[in-house]
Write an enzyme that holds these catalytic residues in place. Structure first.
Site, PDB file in Angstrom:
ATOM      1  N   SER A 192       0.851  -1.195   0.000  1.00 54.93           N
ATOM      2  CA  SER A 192       0.000   0.000   0.000  1.00 54.93           C
ATOM      3  C   SER A 192       0.880   1.236   0.000  1.00 54.93           C
ATOM      4  O   SER A 192       2.051   1.176   0.413  1.00 54.93           O
ATOM      5  CB  SER A 192      -0.871   0.005   1.262  1.00 54.93           C
ATOM      6  OG  SER A 192      -1.531   1.244   1.408  1.00 54.93           O
ATOM      7  N   TYR A 205      -2.210  -1.052  10.654  1.00 55.84           N
ATOM      8  CA  TYR A 205      -2.308  -1.413   9.236  1.00 55.84           C
ATOM      9  C   TYR A 205      -1.069  -0.971   8.452  1.00 55.84           C
ATOM     10  O   TYR A 205      -0.473  -1.758   7.699  1.00 55.84           O
ATOM     11  CB  TYR A 205      -3.558  -0.768   8.646  1.00 55.84           C
ATOM     12  CG  TYR A 205      -3.735  -0.958   7.156  1.00 55.84           C
ATOM     13  CD1 TYR A 205      -4.297  -2.120   6.643  1.00 55.84           C
ATOM     14  CD2 TYR A 205      -3.350   0.038   6.253  1.00 55.84           C
ATOM     15  CE1 TYR A 205      -4.478  -2.288   5.270  1.00 55.84           C
ATOM     16  CE2 TYR A 205      -3.525  -0.122   4.882  1.00 55.84           C
ATOM     17  CZ  TYR A 205      -4.091  -1.285   4.404  1.00 55.84           C
ATOM     18  OH  TYR A 205      -4.256  -1.446   3.044  1.00 55.84           O
TER      19      TYR A 205
HETATM   20  P1  NAD Z   1     -11.915  -5.664   0.139  1.00 55.69           P
HETATM   21  O1  NAD Z   1     -12.587  -5.512   1.440  1.00 55.69           O
HETATM   22  O2  NAD Z   1     -12.766  -5.789  -1.056  1.00 55.69           O
HETATM   23  O3  NAD Z   1     -10.924  -6.896   0.173  1.00 55.69           O
HETATM   24  C1  NAD Z   1     -10.320  -7.371   1.337  1.00 55.69           C
HETATM   25  C2  NAD Z   1     -10.633  -8.840   1.451  1.00 55.69           C
HETATM   26  O4  NAD Z   1      -9.831  -9.408   2.481  1.00 55.69           O
HETATM   27  C3  NAD Z   1     -12.059  -9.152   1.854  1.00 55.69           C
HETATM   28  O5  NAD Z   1     -12.904  -9.263   0.741  1.00 55.69           O
HETATM   29  C4  NAD Z   1     -11.915 -10.492   2.575  1.00 55.69           C
HETATM   30  O6  NAD Z   1     -12.287 -11.548   1.724  1.00 55.69           O
HETATM   31  C5  NAD Z   1     -10.427 -10.604   2.844  1.00 55.69           C
HETATM   32  N1  NAD Z   1     -10.172 -10.909   4.242  1.00 55.69           N
HETATM   33  C6  NAD Z   1     -10.103 -10.044   5.280  1.00 55.69           C
HETATM   34  N2  NAD Z   1      -9.860 -10.719   6.418  1.00 55.69           N
HETATM   35  C7  NAD Z   1      -9.767 -12.031   6.077  1.00 55.69           C
HETATM   36  C8  NAD Z   1      -9.538 -13.234   6.818  1.00 55.69           C
HETATM   37  N3  NAD Z   1      -9.311 -13.200   8.134  1.00 55.69           N
HETATM   38  N4  NAD Z   1      -9.535 -14.408   6.146  1.00 55.69           N
HETATM   39  C9  NAD Z   1      -9.754 -14.441   4.805  1.00 55.69           C
HETATM   40  N5  NAD Z   1      -9.982 -13.338   4.070  1.00 55.69           N
HETATM   41  C10 NAD Z   1      -9.978 -12.158   4.700  1.00 55.69           C
HETATM   42  O7  NAD Z   1     -10.941  -4.402   0.011  1.00 55.69           O
HETATM   43  P2  NAD Z   1      -9.722  -4.082  -0.978  1.00 55.69           P
HETATM   44  O8  NAD Z   1      -9.491  -2.638  -0.833  1.00 55.69           O
HETATM   45  O9  NAD Z   1      -9.922  -4.664  -2.314  1.00 55.69           O
HETATM   46  O10 NAD Z   1      -8.508  -4.797  -0.252  1.00 55.69           O
HETATM   47  C11 NAD Z   1      -7.643  -5.684  -0.915  1.00 55.69           C
HETATM   48  C12 NAD Z   1      -6.205  -5.420  -0.519  1.00 55.69           C
HETATM   49  O11 NAD Z   1      -5.814  -4.158  -1.021  1.00 55.69           O
HETATM   50  C13 NAD Z   1      -5.944  -5.393   0.975  1.00 55.69           C
HETATM   51  O12 NAD Z   1      -4.742  -6.077   1.249  1.00 55.69           O
HETATM   52  C14 NAD Z   1      -5.784  -3.926   1.252  1.00 55.69           C
HETATM   53  O13 NAD Z   1      -4.958  -3.709   2.362  1.00 55.69           O
HETATM   54  C15 NAD Z   1      -5.124  -3.467  -0.032  1.00 55.69           C
HETATM   55  N6  NAD Z   1      -5.191  -2.035  -0.276  1.00 55.69           N
HETATM   56  C16 NAD Z   1      -6.399  -1.417  -0.424  1.00 55.69           C
HETATM   57  C17 NAD Z   1      -6.428  -0.060  -0.641  1.00 55.69           C
HETATM   58  C18 NAD Z   1      -7.719   0.686  -0.790  1.00 55.69           C
HETATM   59  O14 NAD Z   1      -7.711   1.920  -0.749  1.00 55.69           O
HETATM   60  N7  NAD Z   1      -8.829   0.040  -0.974  1.00 55.69           N
HETATM   61  C19 NAD Z   1      -5.232   0.668  -0.720  1.00 55.69           C
HETATM   62  C20 NAD Z   1      -4.020   0.001  -0.579  1.00 55.69           C
HETATM   63  C21 NAD Z   1      -4.020  -1.360  -0.348  1.00 55.69           C
END
Ligand code: NAD
Ligand code: MG
Length: 300
Positions: A192, A205
């Site tokens: 991230s 985080y």
């Molecule tokens: P999202 O909520 O759609 O995806 C996160 C997923 O993590 C969930 O759908 C869930 O299935 C899974 N998850 C969480 N806890 C879990 C557990 N204990 N066991 C199994 N699965 C679990 O949100 P997203 O933004 O698509 O996140 C995906 C990745 O992107 C994450 O690693 C997040 O940190 C990273 N990210 C997101 C952003 C943002 O702004 N959205 C920015 C930088 C990084």
């Protein structure tokens, strides 16, 4: 609404997708993509594939929603079979992804479960390997993000759960996957912008995301002797259910993404092409790298 036709249609990126203000839309974690307004673009109608991953076998965590869903759709359209992991409460989101993958004539196998558990992680990798008849790509997308205003409000339970989900699971999944992977296989982690520029509310985080950068670089050096490459994608603000389900303080959601030079959040569909590149043989000389998708806030 998106003006996108496909990911190759030339247009102004500033106006390509919705910009703030958004409405507050609280959900309990992990939340459902299906309830987001406006709907995120995961490439359902826009991602066009060219067989860049034909015949590959991929395990994707967090594949039900957000960035993981966009990666799953893109991989299937590029010709890969996919195992999707997510939490059991996210079944509704996952079903939509399965439908989209099967519509491409690719295999979609669901293995829901909690990756905070080491035994489950090992079993997930082994079952994915068995179900697909091999494992060429591991994409670690699942993540936990819960905003807290101060260190005093951050509980040991949350700190532990964030590290278990974001860091320990990465370790357990990679540890189980590497011995099963052939030369040419790839691992893609999800870091991230928080790895480098932590928000005041994301102490736990941001620390996990910094750890993922070091883990990616170290593992890349270890496993290249087996012909396996390891890279990371580092998104900036992306319009996913992670944010309204606790990732942001609720009052910040209306302005989510406004601080980026593009003045809007990215969409999951804008992250997926980088995962495709890193999974495919096109990136054969690239390992141990971290790539930003940030709307203009460069990584250091
Ligand atoms: P999202 O909520 O759609 O995806 C996160 C997923 O993590 C969930 O759908 C869930 O299935 C899974 N998850 C969480 N806890 C879990 C557990 N204990 N066991 C199994 N699965 C679990 O949100 P997203 O933004 O698509 O996140 C995906 C990745 O992107 C994450 O690693 C997040 O940190 C990273 N990210 C997101 C952003 C943002 O702004 N959205 C920015 C930088 C990084
Ligand atoms: Mg989800």
């Amino acid at each position: 609404m998106s003006k996108v036709r496909n990911q190759y249609s030339m247009q102004n990126p500033l106006t390509q997708y919705p910009a703030p203000p958004f409405s507050e839309q609280p959900q309990a974690a992990p939340g459902l993509d299906a309830q987001m307004q406006p709907k995120p673009d995961h490439g359902e109608h826009s991602y066009q594939g060219f067989g860049r991953l034909r015949g590959r076998k991929a395990l994707i965590t967090g594949a039900d929603s957000g960035i993981g869903r966009a990666v799953a759709i893109a991989f299937a359209r590029e010709g890969a079979d996919v195992v999707l992991n997510y939490l059991p409460v996210e079944e509704r989101d996952a079903r939509e992804v399965v439908g989209l993958i099967e519509a491409e004539g690719r295999k979609a196998v669901t293995l829901p479960g909690d990756i905070k558990d080491e035994a489950f992680c090992t079993q997930l990798v082994n079952q994915a390997h068995e179900a697909l008849g091999g494992l060429d790509i591991l994409v670690n997308v699942a993540g936990k993000q819960v905003a807290q205003k101060s260190i005093g409000e951050l509980s040991t339970e949350q700190f532990d759960a964030t590290f278990k989900t974001n860091v320990y699971a990465l370790f357990w999944l990679c540890k189980a996957a590497v011995p099963l992977m052939p030369a040419g296989a790839t691992i893609i982690n999800t870091a991230s912008i928080q790895s480098y520029q932590p928000s005041v509310t994301l102490l736990d985080y941001a620390s996990t995301k910094a750890a993922i950068v070091a883990f990616t670089k170290a593992l890349a050096k270890q496993v290249i002797e087996r012909g396996i490459r390891v890279n990371a994608v580092a998104p900036g603000p992306v319009w996913t259910v992670l944010q309204p389900s606790g990732g942001q303080p609720q009052e910040k959601l209306p302005h989510f993404g406004e601080q980026s030079p593009m003045k809007r959040p990215g969409q999951p569909a804008e992250c997926a092409p980088l995962y495709v590149l890193l999974a495919s043989q096109e990136s054969s000389y690239i390992t141990g790298e971290v790539f930003g998708v940030t709307g203009g806030n460069p990584l250091p």
